[in-house]
Write a protein that holds these residues in place. Structure first.
Motif, mmCIF file in Angstrom:
data_model
loop_
_atom_site.group_PDB
_atom_site.id
_atom_site.type_symbol
_atom_site.label_atom_id
_atom_site.label_comp_id
_atom_site.label_asym_id
_atom_site.label_seq_id
_atom_site.Cartn_x
_atom_site.Cartn_y
_atom_site.Cartn_z
ATOM 1 N N UNK A 65 83.406 51.584 29.503
ATOM 2 C CA UNK A 65 84.123 50.792 28.491
ATOM 3 C C UNK A 65 85.504 50.337 28.944
ATOM 4 N N UNK A 66 86.131 51.131 29.805
ATOM 5 C CA UNK A 66 87.487 50.800 30.252
ATOM 6 C C UNK A 66 87.508 50.213 31.667
ATOM 7 N N UNK A 67 86.337 49.980 32.244
ATOM 8 C CA UNK A 67 86.220 49.416 33.593
ATOM 9 C C UNK A 67 87.053 50.231 34.584
ATOM 10 N N UNK A 68 86.814 51.518 34.560
ATOM 11 C CA UNK A 68 87.533 52.482 35.395
ATOM 12 C C UNK A 68 86.483 53.377 36.053
ATOM 13 N N UNK A 69 85.834 52.824 37.083
ATOM 14 C CA UNK A 69 84.642 53.433 37.643
ATOM 15 C C UNK A 69 84.847 54.715 38.425
ATOM 16 N N UNK A 70 83.754 55.449 38.543
ATOM 17 C CA UNK A 70 83.746 56.724 39.250
ATOM 18 C C UNK A 70 83.698 56.521 40.759
ATOM 19 N N UNK A 71 84.569 57.235 41.461
ATOM 20 C CA UNK A 71 84.472 57.421 42.902
ATOM 21 C C UNK A 71 83.940 58.847 43.060
ATOM 22 N N UNK A 72 82.638 58.975 43.237
ATOM 23 C CA UNK A 72 81.988 60.286 43.221
ATOM 24 C C UNK A 72 82.220 61.042 44.519
ATOM 25 N N UNK A 73 82.841 62.215 44.396
ATOM 26 C CA UNK A 73 82.949 63.050 45.588
ATOM 27 C C UNK A 73 82.019 64.251 45.465
ATOM 28 N N UNK A 74 81.698 64.841 46.588
ATOM 29 C CA UNK A 74 80.718 65.932 46.699
ATOM 30 C C UNK A 74 79.354 65.543 46.137
ATOM 31 N N UNK A 75 78.850 64.343 46.470
ATOM 32 C CA UNK A 75 77.572 63.921 45.919
ATOM 33 C C UNK A 75 76.387 64.735 46.443
ATOM 34 N N UNK A 76 76.606 65.478 47.527
ATOM 35 C CA UNK A 76 75.566 66.371 48.040
ATOM 36 C C UNK A 76 75.948 67.839 47.848
#
Length: 187
Positions: A65-76
């Motif tokens: 909703x706020x256009x503040x996307x996730x930078x996913x760390x530790x995806x594994x």
């Protein structure tokens, strides 16, 4: 935030983001930026994987909703979701082999059980477990970037190739079934 505004205006910083933030904190930063005319947060760097989907509880809505996307760390999950630590394996030079006594988030009993189930799903569907885990993260609508990590060139190539994988509805449903039985074992 005023200093960050100064840096953006000076051209030294293009965009600003948050790290390890909560929904309340993210919204406070966004509201303050809007009230003061400062640059908005454009990303939230938080952990996100099949073993830690806590981002979905409140931050996913903020991200979308706020256009503040996730930078996913530790995806594994420190490589755990690759399946390389199953059944007590300790691959030479692997992060958890070297530092497992410090980083226990992804090695508790619930995490091991969930990992075993996720790896089985991947193998049942002819997928590489690490690529399946990364492809799942890549498929989330709130994701801006998946921060992959690799200790050798083969891992890097495989991780990058996960971007080309689209998981079938059957695989997604199997993943969701494991999550319902064992939600967020590694928060």
């Amino acid at each position: 935030m005023q200093v960050l505004d100064d840096l953006v205006k000076a051209g030294k910083v293009r965009h600003i983001g948050l790290s390890n933030e909560t929904p309340w904190g993210a919204m406070k930063f966004i509201a303050l930026a809007e009230a003061r005319g400062w640059p908005r947060m454009v990303s939230i760097q938080n952990p996100y994987s099949l073993l830690n989907r806590s981002f979905e509880v409140g931050l996913a809505e903020v991200a979308i909703r706020e256009d503040c996307g996730l930078l996913a760390y530790s995806p594994l999950g420190f490589g755990v979701l690759a399946g390389k630590y199953l059944d007590g394996a300790t691959p030479k030079g692997a992060r958890l082999t070297l530092f497992g006594d410090i980083f226990t988030r992804y090695t508790n009993d619930r995490a091991r059980a969930a990992t075993k189930a996720y790896v089985a799903i991947a193998r049942d569907h002819g997928l590489d477990p690490a690529q399946m885990a990364l492809a799942y993260v890549n498929s989330r609508p709130f994701l801006t970037s998946n921060i992959i990590g690799a200790t050798n060139m083969d891992q890097l190539k495989a991780n990058i190739a996960s971007f080309e994988i689209t998981l079938s509805d059957e695989v997604i449903e199997a993943i969701e079934a494991v999550h319902r039985q064992n939600p967020d074992p590694s928060p």
